[in-house]
Design a protein around this motif. Sequence first.
Motif, mmCIF file in Angstrom:
data_model
loop_
_atom_site.group_PDB
_atom_site.id
_atom_site.type_symbol
_atom_site.label_atom_id
_atom_site.label_comp_id
_atom_site.label_asym_id
_atom_site.label_seq_id
_atom_site.Cartn_x
_atom_site.Cartn_y
_atom_site.Cartn_z
ATOM 1 N N GLU A 52 0.836 -1.205 0.000
ATOM 2 C CA GLU A 52 0.000 0.000 0.000
ATOM 3 C C GLU A 52 0.874 1.261 0.000
ATOM 4 O O GLU A 52 0.573 2.237 -0.694
ATOM 5 N N ARG A 55 -12.375 -8.808 -6.091
ATOM 6 C CA ARG A 55 -13.198 -8.172 -5.064
ATOM 7 C C ARG A 55 -14.386 -9.051 -4.691
ATOM 8 O O ARG A 55 -14.763 -9.135 -3.515
ATOM 9 N N LEU A 86 -9.349 -2.256 -0.764
ATOM 10 C CA LEU A 86 -8.218 -2.062 -1.671
ATOM 11 C C LEU A 86 -8.579 -2.440 -3.095
ATOM 12 O O LEU A 86 -8.191 -1.757 -4.055
ATOM 13 N N TYR A 87 -9.336 -3.515 -3.262
ATOM 14 C CA TYR A 87 -9.784 -3.871 -4.603
ATOM 15 C C TYR A 87 -10.686 -2.772 -5.160
ATOM 16 O O TYR A 87 -10.646 -2.476 -6.358
ATOM 17 N N GLY A 124 -4.313 -6.083 -1.714
ATOM 18 C CA GLY A 124 -5.582 -6.681 -1.322
ATOM 19 C C GLY A 124 -5.459 -8.169 -1.100
ATOM 20 O O GLY A 124 -6.008 -8.719 -0.129
ATOM 21 N N ALA A 163 -9.177 -5.962 2.366
ATOM 22 C CA ALA A 163 -8.928 -6.427 1.003
ATOM 23 C C ALA A 163 -9.987 -5.887 0.057
ATOM 24 O O ALA A 163 -9.673 -5.402 -1.038
ATOM 25 N N GLU A 164 -11.249 -5.955 0.461
ATOM 26 C CA GLU A 164 -12.326 -5.447 -0.389
ATOM 27 C C GLU A 164 -12.145 -3.963 -0.690
ATOM 28 O O GLU A 164 -12.324 -3.513 -1.832
#
Length: 287
Positions: free
Chosen positions: A99, A154, A136-137, A121, A133-134
């Motif tokens: 990130e 995602r 970031l996607y 993610g 993760a969601e």
Amino acid sequence: MTRRNAYLPAVLAALSMGVAATSAPAVAATSADSRPGLFRPGPGRDLQACAAKAEADPDGAMAEAKAWGDRGGGDQARLCEALAMFHKGDFKAAGTRLEALVPTLGRDDPKAAASLLGRAGWAWLRAGDAGRAERLYGKALEKVPGDVDLLIDRAFARAEGEHFWDAVTDLDAALARDPTRADAYLYRASAHKALSNYRQAVADIDHALELKPRDPEAILLRGNVKALAGNLAAARDDWMLVRRLSPEGEWGRAAADNLSRTAAGAPDTGKDAGKDTGKDKAKQKAP
């Protein structure tokens, strides 16, 4: 269901094509730097070598990335360290590092930024944080709207967080853009299975099998859906077929387990009869 993250090759390709210029200037190689196994400064070359070594020998890759950084490897060396962290199983550290690299390595190329976000993610998903993760996607999809792999990724994260209808929405969008993706049909079938939409699940599995005939993973899932729908005899037929198609593979082992647990007189038949895989969690699958 399991998933392999598709975004590392995209990261490497993007950086090899010029995003590497955002890193610190490379230092000229010395004779000592030319020893086999050491990363030698040069756009793309070191990163490709690092990615291969990080998977095969993460400890060695970590040490060499630090040395590369000392020679001026900059953000590419830091990315190498992140990949080594990932393959060592330090997913939180890898996700955090990936990130942090987005503003520099992805500054001038939305696809490179999306690739790094996608890889981050995946790291957070492996760390057990499906919500992060969601998100970031989602940020990656802002960079490259409609990207099929990111939509599928995602959806996978959403399903891991038990947001199954949201996962279906992403998979609908992915399949509208690319109806040849057998994996997307299987993920959508798994989401429908979790929602007890068994007819829709079987329809998706049939589409996947049209694209990838005799796929043991798809047939295993079809058997599991049939078992949950109350047709145990048909489910066992599917599981026996999986055993013939993949006698030593993970799908075959899962089918054998299902057959054993649903044998006549077994106490745990019924709702939990169908086991999708011997590795039930995505975080147990190598990227």
